[in-house]
Motif scaffolding. Structure first.
Motif, PDB file in Angstrom:
ATOM      1  N   ARG A 143       0.837  -1.198   0.000  1.00 48.52           N
ATOM      2  CA  ARG A 143       0.000   0.000   0.000  1.00 48.52           C
ATOM      3  C   ARG A 143       0.884   1.266   0.000  1.00 48.52           C
ATOM      4  NH1 ARG A 143      -3.970  -1.836   3.232  1.00 48.52           N
ATOM      5  NH2 ARG A 143      -2.594  -1.541   4.963  1.00 48.52           N
ATOM      6  N   CYS A 144       1.974   1.195   0.778  1.00 50.31           N
ATOM      7  CA  CYS A 144       2.880   2.353   0.837  1.00 50.31           C
ATOM      8  C   CYS A 144       3.538   2.593  -0.521  1.00 50.31           C
ATOM      9  CB  CYS A 144       3.954   2.144   1.904  1.00 50.31           C
ATOM     10  SG  CYS A 144       3.344   2.355   3.578  1.00 50.31           S
ATOM     11  N   MET A 191       0.982   4.125  -2.849  1.00 54.28           N
ATOM     12  CA  MET A 191       0.710   5.520  -2.503  1.00 54.28           C
ATOM     13  C   MET A 191       1.858   6.424  -2.950  1.00 54.28           C
ATOM     14  SD  MET A 191      -1.664   7.307  -1.413  1.00 54.28           S
ATOM     15  CE  MET A 191      -2.716   5.936  -0.919  1.00 54.28           C
ATOM     16  N   GLN A 192       3.098   5.964  -2.734  1.00 58.75           N
ATOM     17  CA  GLN A 192       4.250   6.767  -3.143  1.00 58.75           C
ATOM     18  C   GLN A 192       4.287   6.918  -4.665  1.00 58.75           C
ATOM     19  OE1 GLN A 192       6.126   8.481  -1.152  1.00 58.75           O
ATOM     20  NE2 GLN A 192       5.158   7.636   0.667  1.00 58.75           N
ATOM     21  N   LEU A 244      -2.279  14.109  -2.284  1.00 57.00           N
ATOM     22  CA  LEU A 244      -3.400  13.179  -2.150  1.00 57.00           C
ATOM     23  C   LEU A 244      -4.714  13.946  -2.018  1.00 57.00           C
ATOM     24  CD1 LEU A 244      -1.898  10.598   0.372  1.00 57.00           C
ATOM     25  CD2 LEU A 244      -1.919  10.521  -2.119  1.00 57.00           C
ATOM     26  N   TYR A 261      -5.631   5.878   3.172  1.00 58.40           N
ATOM     27  CA  TYR A 261      -4.243   5.431   3.317  1.00 58.40           C
ATOM     28  C   TYR A 261      -3.853   5.312   4.789  1.00 58.40           C
ATOM     29  CZ  TYR A 261       0.864   5.720   3.069  1.00 58.40           C
ATOM     30  OH  TYR A 261       2.209   5.499   3.221  1.00 58.40           O
TER      31      TYR A 261
END
Lengths: 271, 315
Positions: A6-7, A10-11, B92, B100
């Motif tokens: 997930r990280c 997201m990055q 975001l 997240y």
């Protein structure tokens, strides 16, 4: 593992929403390949193995430069900026394990580096007659992984030493760009460089990354074309970068007098 | 199970400067506890020690029976932090950020519910970089609550809110406490402490100089304040004020009497005026505000012009 994934995702999303970063890490090195071949020509010359285009030697150097920019410069500036915005501090207050977060940043940068390298090689093959031998692809992949990991560790070290973005950006450029000139990246044909510059290039990791990757794309080399001693130097730099990061890395926003980022409240010793 | 937060003889030094100097307090579940004090009093340092962002020099600090300085992910899973100094990835959107960060918690409030709670419905798919300051504080709040925390740390949660948003923010904090969460709030807004806090500790120079309910603190300044102005033609009022028991402050025609015996003093004043046949202009009897108490408590500390609502230099 899911958190790490997930990280990374997201990055990646953040990277693609930052056009400046995407331009300098992906487009800029490719632009250089186009310019180099346009300016210096893409002359073919005869070797015992047949005719070889000079872009055969530009391509690996610029691919490595793209990988080093994405990891070293990318991670260094990214983390320094996130620290300055207090994002790292927020992360530290959540259950996200610190190493997972940093792992996400590193893997995302390595992924972008891989895209940059693949794009460079594909362009070389498609447009400039660069030759890639299947037997040497494992050496290309291993060299890429070791080199990117090494420059990623140095990116973490950069973010640890440069406390602010205002320091991280010039530090990254002032280290990587001059190094590229003495590391057979921009000037690939080892012209008559003075011995001290040669020595300097040999101490730092970029030349070893470039030459090891270049060897794996060199039509004159023998498969599998692993340059173990150069990979060894890269691993030493990986350890150096990781050690500096472990020693110096901070999640706290820096205290910069006379400047304040968004809502940052500094926390020095009360006056 | 001990109190949600238990701090005893807490000390924090920055080099030679003692920022926190022997602070002790407890916060129970379902309680809102406010740390009130001028900038530099040590509020944020205490909160950051409890969040695990800083280490203490001496004393004990327990949050949910855990030492925050050595606690890991399972501790952070149970607390919620709304900090002044922590930003959010500007690239975001509101929804993505909540998704997240929320995914990291074992008990998680649904994203839609949170967005509604902090009234960001219309901005749910806007980039965080495009939000106003007040809206960013609201998503800060949402991210602090996304893990359904047992203890919530709120570092000046309504700074930058307009008055209406502030009221709604207060309602949200009250709701948190009604859900049996412990809330530790720092603020330099007195009305905020008075409105929200079950108990208040006033900090000055790293020490708690007073602690109690807002009503208890107010009571420390005497039970009443009598204010009035005498008409112009009236001569000095010393013969009137001589028998008054409270502290008297006179500025020209205006007189203020702080007293624990408001009934007797008021009778004295009104009797004197009635006898002479004139009205006392603007006669009021009030309870001293928390601000009056606060100013007297931190008087030594605010000499160097660190104002109550002082800028954002440091905490």
């Amino acid at each position: 593992m899911r958190t790490l994934w997930r990280c990374v995702r997201m990055q990646n999303r953040i990277f693609w929403r930052t056009p400046v970063a995407a331009f300098f890490t992906l487009v800029f090195p490719i632009l250089m390949l186009v310019l180099f071949t346009a300016i210096f020509g893409n002359d073919a010359f005869d070797t015992v193995y047949g005719r070889v285009n000079s872009s055969q030697f530009y391509t690996p150097g610029l691919a490595v430069f793209a990988a080093a920019s994405s990891t070293y410069t990318g991670i260094g500036i990214n983390l320094a900026s996130r620290r300055e915005l207090g994002i790292l501090k927020r992360v530290r207050g959540t259950p996200i394990p610190p190493w997972i977060y940093l792992g996400g940043v590193v893997l995302s940068a390595v992924w972008v580096a891989a895209l940059g390298v693949v794009a460079m090689v594909v362009l070389g093959v498609a447009a400039y007659g660069v030759n890639v031998e299947a037997a040497k692809v494992p050496a290309m992949v291993v060299t890429f992984v070791v080199g990117s990991a090494s420059f990623a560790a140095l990116g973490l070290a950069l973010a640890s030493v440069a406390r602010s973005v205002a320091m991280a950006v010039p530090t990254a450029n002032a280290t990587l760009l001059p190094l590229a000139f003495i590391s057979n990246i921009f000037v690939p044909f080892g012209s008559e460089t003075p011995a001290w510059l040669d020595l300097l290039g040999n101490i730092f990791p970029l030349k070893h990354f470039g030459l090891a990757f270049g060897e794996a794309m060199n039509p004159l080399s023998d498969a599998p074309a692993f340059e173990w001693h150069r990979l060894g130097v890269l691993l030493i730099w990986l350890a150096v970068g990781a050690a500096v990061a472990a020693w110096k890395f901070s999640w706290e926003p820096p205290v910069i007098s006379g400047r304040s980022s968004r809502r940052r409240r500094t926390q020095p010793a009360p006056a | 199970m001990g109190p949600a937060v238990a701090v005893s003889e807490l000390v924090k030094d920055y080099g030679a400067v003692r920022a926190v100097d022997g602070v002790s307090f407890e916060v129970e579940r379902g309680e809102v506890f406010a740390l009130l004090g001028p900038n530099g009093a040590g509020k944020s340092t205490i909160v950051e020690i409890l969040e695990g962002h800083r280490t203490r020099t001496a004393g004990t600090a327990l949050v949910l029976d855990t030492d925050p300085s050595s606690a890991g992910a399972s501790f952070r899973d149970r607390i919620g932090i709304v900090l002044q100094s922590s930003g959010i990835d500007p690239e975001l959107t509101v929804r993505e950020a909540i998704d997240y960060y929320g995914a990291a918690y074992s008990r998680r409030v649904p994203t839609g519910e949170l967005i509604e709670l902090v009234e960001l419905d219309e901005k749910a798919d806007a980039r965080i970089s495009t939000l106003s300051g007040g809206q960013q504080r609201r998503i800060d709040m949402a991210l602090g609550l996304v893990g359904d925390p047992e203890v919530v740390f709120l570092d000046e949660p309504t700074t930058g809110f307009d008055p209406a948003a502030r009221r709604r923010g207060w309602e949200l904090v009250e709701r948190l406490a009604s859900q049996q969460r412990a809330v530790l709030l720092t603020t330099h807004y007195l009305d905020e402490a008075e409105h929200l806090a079950d108990r208040v500790a006033v900090l000055a120079q790293g020490r708690i100089v007073a602690e109690g309910t807002p009503a208890e603190l107010r009571a420390r300044a005497g039970s009443a304040l009598i204010r009035f102005a005498v008409p112009d033609r009236v001569e000095p009022v010393s013969d009137l004020l001589a028998p008054v028991s409270g502290d008297i402050v006179g500025r020209g025609r205006h007189v203020e009497i702080t007293t624990d015996t408001p009934t007797a003093d008021l009778a004295q004043v009104t009797g004197w005026a009635a006898e002479r046949g004139f009205e006392l202009e603007g006669l009021t009897v009030t309870t001293p505000s928390l601000e009056d108490v606060y100013l007297s408590l931190v008087a030594d500390d605010v000499n160097d012009a660190a104002s109550l609502d002082g800028g954002d230099s440091q905490t």
